[in-house]
Write an enzyme that holds these catalytic residues in place. Structure first.
Site, PDB file in Angstrom:
ATOM      1  CG  HIS A  72      -6.669   2.639   2.909  1.00 30.22           C
ATOM      2  ND1 HIS A  72      -5.619   1.735   3.057  1.00 30.22           N
ATOM      3  CD2 HIS A  72      -6.814   2.802   1.579  1.00 30.22           C
ATOM      4  CE1 HIS A  72      -5.158   1.381   1.870  1.00 30.22           C
ATOM      5  NE2 HIS A  72      -5.865   2.015   0.952  1.00 30.22           N
ATOM      6  CG  HIS A 116      -4.655  -7.163   0.751  1.00 36.79           C
ATOM      7  ND1 HIS A 116      -4.654  -6.361  -0.355  1.00 36.79           N
ATOM      8  CD2 HIS A 116      -3.623  -6.760   1.520  1.00 36.79           C
ATOM      9  CE1 HIS A 116      -3.652  -5.491  -0.255  1.00 36.79           C
ATOM     10  NE2 HIS A 116      -3.011  -5.715   0.860  1.00 36.79           N
ATOM     11  CE1 TYR A 142      -8.460  -5.527   1.871  1.00 39.62           C
ATOM     12  CE2 TYR A 142      -6.631  -6.118   3.302  1.00 39.62           C
ATOM     13  CZ  TYR A 142      -7.163  -5.333   2.289  1.00 39.62           C
ATOM     14  OH  TYR A 142      -6.402  -4.366   1.709  1.00 39.62           O
ATOM     15  CD  GLU A 143      -8.058  -7.169  -2.470  1.00 42.71           C
ATOM     16  OE1 GLU A 143      -8.390  -6.726  -3.575  1.00 42.71           O
ATOM     17  OE2 GLU A 143      -6.895  -7.514  -2.202  1.00 42.71           O
ATOM     18  CB  SER A 183      -0.884   0.043   1.247  1.00 43.68           C
ATOM     19  OG  SER A 183      -1.758  -1.039   1.260  1.00 43.68           O
ATOM     20  CG  MET A 238      -4.826  -5.934   7.421  1.00 40.43           C
ATOM     21  SD  MET A 238      -6.192  -4.880   6.866  1.00 40.43           S
ATOM     22  CE  MET A 238      -6.285  -3.689   8.203  1.00 40.43           C
ATOM     23  CB  SER A 239      -0.394  -7.872   2.931  1.00 38.86           C
ATOM     24  OG  SER A 239       0.727  -7.119   3.370  1.00 38.86           O
ATOM     25  CG  ASN A 299      -0.952   2.782  11.699  1.00 40.67           C
ATOM     26  OD1 ASN A 299      -0.787   2.324  10.556  1.00 40.67           O
ATOM     27  ND2 ASN A 299      -1.440   2.067  12.686  1.00 40.67           N
ATOM     28  CG  HIS A 340      -3.150  -2.336  -3.461  1.00 38.22           C
ATOM     29  ND1 HIS A 340      -2.195  -3.198  -2.991  1.00 38.22           N
ATOM     30  CD2 HIS A 340      -3.591  -1.664  -2.380  1.00 38.22           C
ATOM     31  CE1 HIS A 340      -2.074  -3.056  -1.682  1.00 38.22           C
ATOM     32  NE2 HIS A 340      -2.920  -2.132  -1.290  1.00 38.22           N
ATOM     33  CB  ALA A 373       1.375  -0.035   4.670  1.00 37.43           C
TER      34      ALA A 373
HETATM   35  N1  HPA Z   1      -3.076  -2.649  11.339  1.00 42.04           N
HETATM   36  C1  HPA Z   1      -3.213  -3.497  10.302  1.00 42.04           C
HETATM   37  N2  HPA Z   1      -2.794  -3.219   9.085  1.00 42.04           N
HETATM   38  C2  HPA Z   1      -2.184  -2.031   8.899  1.00 42.04           C
HETATM   39  C3  HPA Z   1      -2.015  -1.111   9.938  1.00 42.04           C
HETATM   40  C4  HPA Z   1      -2.487  -1.431  11.233  1.00 42.04           C
HETATM   41  O1  HPA Z   1      -2.364  -0.669  12.223  1.00 42.04           O
HETATM   42  N3  HPA Z   1      -1.383  -0.026   9.398  1.00 42.04           N
HETATM   43  C5  HPA Z   1      -1.171  -0.307   8.080  1.00 42.04           C
HETATM   44  N4  HPA Z   1      -1.658  -1.511   7.765  1.00 42.04           N
END
Ligand code: HPA
Length: 275
Positions: free
Chosen positions: A246, A82, A84-85, A29, A210-211, A234, A60, A112
């Site tokens: 996001h 991903h 989750y998609e 990402s 998440m990847s 973050n 993406h 990310a």
């Molecule tokens: N959690 C999960 N996936 C992420 C995060 C997070 O804090 N930041 C970027 N991708």
């Protein structure tokens, strides 16, 4: 037995001519811009690859870019799929097997991620040394294709120690502070709750995302060497007073992208085309 990635491999090889990439890159990402820097590119949108899953989220692009970067011929996935998609977990192995099928033996994954440590703030880079798969889902569950890899496979050195050493050297050479830690894989699409983050800290996660883990599993299964770097976008949920978004992921990863680019160029130059 024909495998689900064979047709996609044939499509790419027919367009490549004699060129053979040795190293594969997956851009996460907000990191897709690096693919624009690849020289003499062959660009193949995923929707031109038979049987290939296509990503759906913003940030993406969804294309394979093959060309020269840092003195290496690389095959770069600009955009990834991903869990989750809603993809069938087994479909997440297809891109990795395609990269293996066109000759790549080294896979560098980027993503990310959220940080579990105050002293690894947004903008930091973290080399992944190991992971925890909290989803209970694997792209290798189901019938095993023995032509691709063994039914049961070792994950002791999933993130290749030699590649880790090369990344450390590359970071030192570029004067980049490269954190190291365990990537904790959550399904998403929601960010975690603060209670989940407290649990993840106890369980040994340093960054959460998440990847990456499905691709790492598919790559180790077929015998590729894997390295991975997270850009920290973050502090994880509950560590600040702020909500996660996001938009923040995209803007903070763009911020770290230029440092990641320098790291990867130096890493590729040290790795060379023989890999
Ligand atoms: N959690 C999960 N996936 C992420 C995060 C997070 O804090 N930041 C970027 N991708």
């Amino acid at each position: 037995m024909a495998s689900s990635h064979d047709a996609a491999v044939a499509t790419v090889l027919s367009r490549l001519g004699g060129r053979r990439p040795a190293v594969a890159l997956v851009l996460g990402s907000g990191l897709g811009a690096l693919a624009e820097k690849i020289e003499n590119p062959l660009i193949v949108p995923y929707d031109q690859l038979p049987g290939f899953p296509v990503p759906t989220i913003q940030g993406h692009a969804g294309r394979l870019v093959i060309g020269d970067l840092g003195g290496c011929t690389v095959a770069c996935m600009q955009g990834r799929m991903h869990l989750y998609e809603g993809h069938d977990p087994r479909d997440l192995a297809i891109p990795v097997r395609l990269l293996h099928g066109i000759g790549c033996r080294t896979l560098l994954l980027t993503n990310a991620a959220g940080s579990l440590h105050e002293d690894m703030p947004p903008g930091s880079l973290m080399m992944i040394t190991d992971h925890i798969n909290f989803t209970g889902i694997s792209p290798l569950a189901g019938a095993n294709d023995a032509a691709v890899g063994p039914r049961f496979f070792d994950m002791t050195r999933a993130y290749d120690p030699e590649l880790q050493a090369l990344l450390r050297d590359a970071a030192a050479g570029e004067g980049i502070d490269l954190h190291e830690g365990v990537y904790f894989f959550c399904l998403g699409p929601n960010f975690e709750t603060p209670a989940e983050i407290r649990a993840i800290r106890v369980l040994g996660g340093d960054a959460v995302g998440m990847s990456t883990v499905p691709e790492c599993l598919a790559a180790v299964h077929c015998g590729m060497r894997v390295a991975a770097v997270s850009t920290i976008t973050n502090l994880a949920a509950g560590m600040t007073g702020n909500a996660l978004s996001h938009a923040e992921t995209l803007s903070e990863s763009a911020e770290a992208a230029s440092r990641l680019e320098r790291l990867l160029r130096r890493f590729l130059a040290q790795l060379g085309d023989g890999q």
